[in-house]
Structure formats: C-alpha cells, structure tokens
Scaffold this motif. Structure first.
Motif, PDB file in Angstrom:
ATOM      1  N   GLY A   1     -45.670 -78.991   3.567  1.00 43.06           N
ATOM      2  CA  GLY A   1     -44.343 -79.148   4.161  1.00 43.06           C
ATOM      3  C   GLY A   1     -43.309 -78.154   3.680  1.00 43.06           C
ATOM      4  N   VAL A   2     -43.646 -77.351   2.656  1.00 43.63           N
ATOM      5  CA  VAL A   2     -42.723 -76.327   2.153  1.00 43.63           C
ATOM      6  C   VAL A   2     -43.147 -74.979   2.748  1.00 43.63           C
ATOM      7  CG1 VAL A   2     -41.899 -75.092   0.115  1.00 43.63           C
ATOM      8  CG2 VAL A   2     -42.231 -77.569   0.032  1.00 43.63           C
ATOM      9  N   THR A   3     -42.156 -74.240   3.282  1.00 44.65           N
ATOM     10  CA  THR A   3     -42.430 -72.971   3.940  1.00 44.65           C
ATOM     11  C   THR A   3     -42.159 -71.807   2.993  1.00 44.65           C
ATOM     12  OG1 THR A   3     -41.675 -73.981   6.008  1.00 44.65           O
ATOM     13  CG2 THR A   3     -41.966 -71.599   6.007  1.00 44.65           C
TER      14      THR A   3
ATOM     15  N   THR B   1     -36.917 -76.135   5.173  1.00 42.09           N
ATOM     16  CA  THR B   1     -38.043 -76.410   4.272  1.00 42.09           C
ATOM     17  C   THR B   1     -38.382 -75.184   3.419  1.00 42.09           C
ATOM     18  OG1 THR B   1     -39.706 -75.769   5.930  1.00 42.09           O
ATOM     19  CG2 THR B   1     -39.001 -78.077   5.918  1.00 42.09           C
TER      20      THR B   1
ATOM     21  N   PHE C   1     -36.382 -75.390  -2.225  1.00 45.65           N
ATOM     22  CA  PHE C   1     -37.242 -76.417  -2.828  1.00 45.65           C
ATOM     23  C   PHE C   1     -37.294 -76.262  -4.344  1.00 45.65           C
ATOM     24  CE2 PHE C   1     -41.331 -77.930  -4.424  1.00 45.65           C
ATOM     25  CZ  PHE C   1     -41.306 -79.250  -3.984  1.00 45.65           C
TER      26      PHE C   1
ATOM     27  N   LYS D   1     -47.527 -73.502   5.717  1.00 48.65           N
ATOM     28  CA  LYS D   1     -46.692 -74.689   5.503  1.00 48.65           C
ATOM     29  C   LYS D   1     -47.521 -75.941   5.209  1.00 48.65           C
ATOM     30  CE  LYS D   1     -42.733 -77.150   7.479  1.00 48.65           C
ATOM     31  NZ  LYS D   1     -41.733 -77.162   8.576  1.00 48.65           N
TER      32      LYS D   1
END
Length: 244
Positions: free
Chosen positions: A71-73, A82, A87, A102
């Motif tokens: 979920g983190v880009t 994201t 983050f 991602k």
C-alpha cells in the motif's frame, strides 16, 4: 571548480542525478535566474533554484532501510497520498533507492546521498536482490526451470537467475537486474499471478529484525560495507534500476 548541474543538485541531497535531469527537462531549474539546460555547469557563487527555491547546502548524509508494507508507493510525489517519503516521515529530505511495486513488501533503502543512489542503480553491477514470491496456483519444475533460464518480457529475455521452490505455490528468486515489475511480468507470461511478493535481501542486507512498516538507520559498519560493495560500481548508467 565547476561541476555538472545534475551532480550539483544531487550533492545537495535534494534528489538523485536522474531525478535532477528530469527537473531540468521540465524547466524547473534556474542558474542565476536563467532557465538551465542539462549541459550547464555550476561555478562557485552561482545560485541554483528549483521551482524558485534556492537549494540548500547538503545536510549530514542519511541512510536507512525500510521494511515496506503493502500500500506504500515508492515515489517522492506528495500528490500521491501513499508516497513513501510521507510514510517514513523523516525530518531530512530523503528519497528511495529504486522501487518496489505498491502491492509488494520488503526491503528498500532511502537516503539523501545522490552518489550512493547512482552507484546502486547503475546497470551491470550484479547486486543481488532476493525475493519470496507466492502465486495463485501450484508451481512445478517446468515453471521453476523457465524462470531460471529467462522469460521474454518488455522486448528482452530476462537474465538467468537462481530460483528455488519453497512450497506448493511459493518460490525464492534472486535477481541481479531490476526491470519494471520484473517478477510479476515473468510469472504472468507463464500463466501465473503473483499474490504476494516480499524482498528479503539487497546485497548483504536483510529485513531481519525490522518489522513490516518499520525502519532503522544503517550502522556505521553497514555504511562501510555498502561503500565497499559499491567501490567498483561501473561509471555508465543503464536502463535497469533496483526495481523488482
């Protein structure tokens, strides 16, 4: 002594040379108030600005490793809610070295040291990246053999690599190249869909002791090790980066 513009920008820790070239191409860089070109060089006393803001002198180098969750880009674009920079939320401006999709998890480095980024991303260095991959159905020797020997993706054949079956639908793969979404594309060509992809090692560095979603700084010894591993880095940039 003058230096190339992209190196000057990289040396401030603002971004990598590759990203600096993009800023220059987009006409977002000026030298002494004039639009800059890629071939420009920066002399002592020159004022370089990006988006109208003067570049600050480089702060202390920062090197950290993140066990990236899904979920983190891997982008520095703040428009992407994201993005990996928000983050991590580090006080120093840092950027990721390479990328992970991602939906992928695992080890990724972040830094403000543009020289390290360029050395790692240069093609031909043969730096190993190890992944544990789960697919949507059972794999067999035919699949493993095909992955080992090369699969046609993106108009090329992937380099031979180490592949070992770890379970009915799970395997370990060690790459020395980083084509865009390489593992996922290789599996798709063979009729498989990746349901989980975790990078567990880059060179001699692993996710051991770093919980998913957490990060830690490189130790001084690890920084020395990294520099030692990169000292013979080739001087020509290529198309391959440290992607999956």
């Amino acid at each position: 002594m003058d230096v190339s513009l992209n190196k000057y920008i990289s040396d401030t820790g603002f971004c990598s040379r590759r990203a600096a070239d993009k800023y220059i191409e987009e006409c977002r860089v000026t030298i002494n108030g004039k639009d800059a070109d890629k071939g420009n060089r920066v002399k002592p006393g020159d004022v370089v600005k990006i988006d109208g803001e003067p570049l600050k002198k480089k702060t202390a180098p920062v090197y950290l490793m993140l066990n990236k969750p899904k979920g983190v880009t891997c982008t520095t674009d703040v428009k992407d809610k994201t993005n990996i920079v928000d983050f991590v939320n580090h006080k120093t401006r840092i950027f990721p070295i390479g990328r992970l999709d991602k939906l992928s998890e695992g080890l990724i480095f972040l830094t403000n040291d543009g020289d390290i980024v360029n050395k790692i991303l240069r093609a031909g260095n043969g730096h190993e990246k190890e992944y544990i991959v789960t697919t949507d159905k059972k794999i067999d020797f035919e699949f493993v053999n095909a992955m080992r020997n090369g699969v046609k993706i993106l108009g090329t054949i992937t380099k031979p690599c180490f592949v070992k079956q770890e379970g009915e639908n799970r395997f370990k793969i060690i790459l020395t190249q980083g084509l865009n979404r390489q593992i996922r594309r290789m599996c798709e060509v063979l009729g498989f869909k990746v349901t989980s992809l975790k990078r567990v090692r880059i060179m001699s560095f692993t996710t051991k002791g770093i919980e998913p979603g957490k990060w830690r700084y490189f130790t001084p010894n690890e920084i020395d090790t990294l520099n030692e591993l990169l000292k013979n880095s080739k001087k020509t940039a290529g198309e391959e980066g440290m992607g999956e």
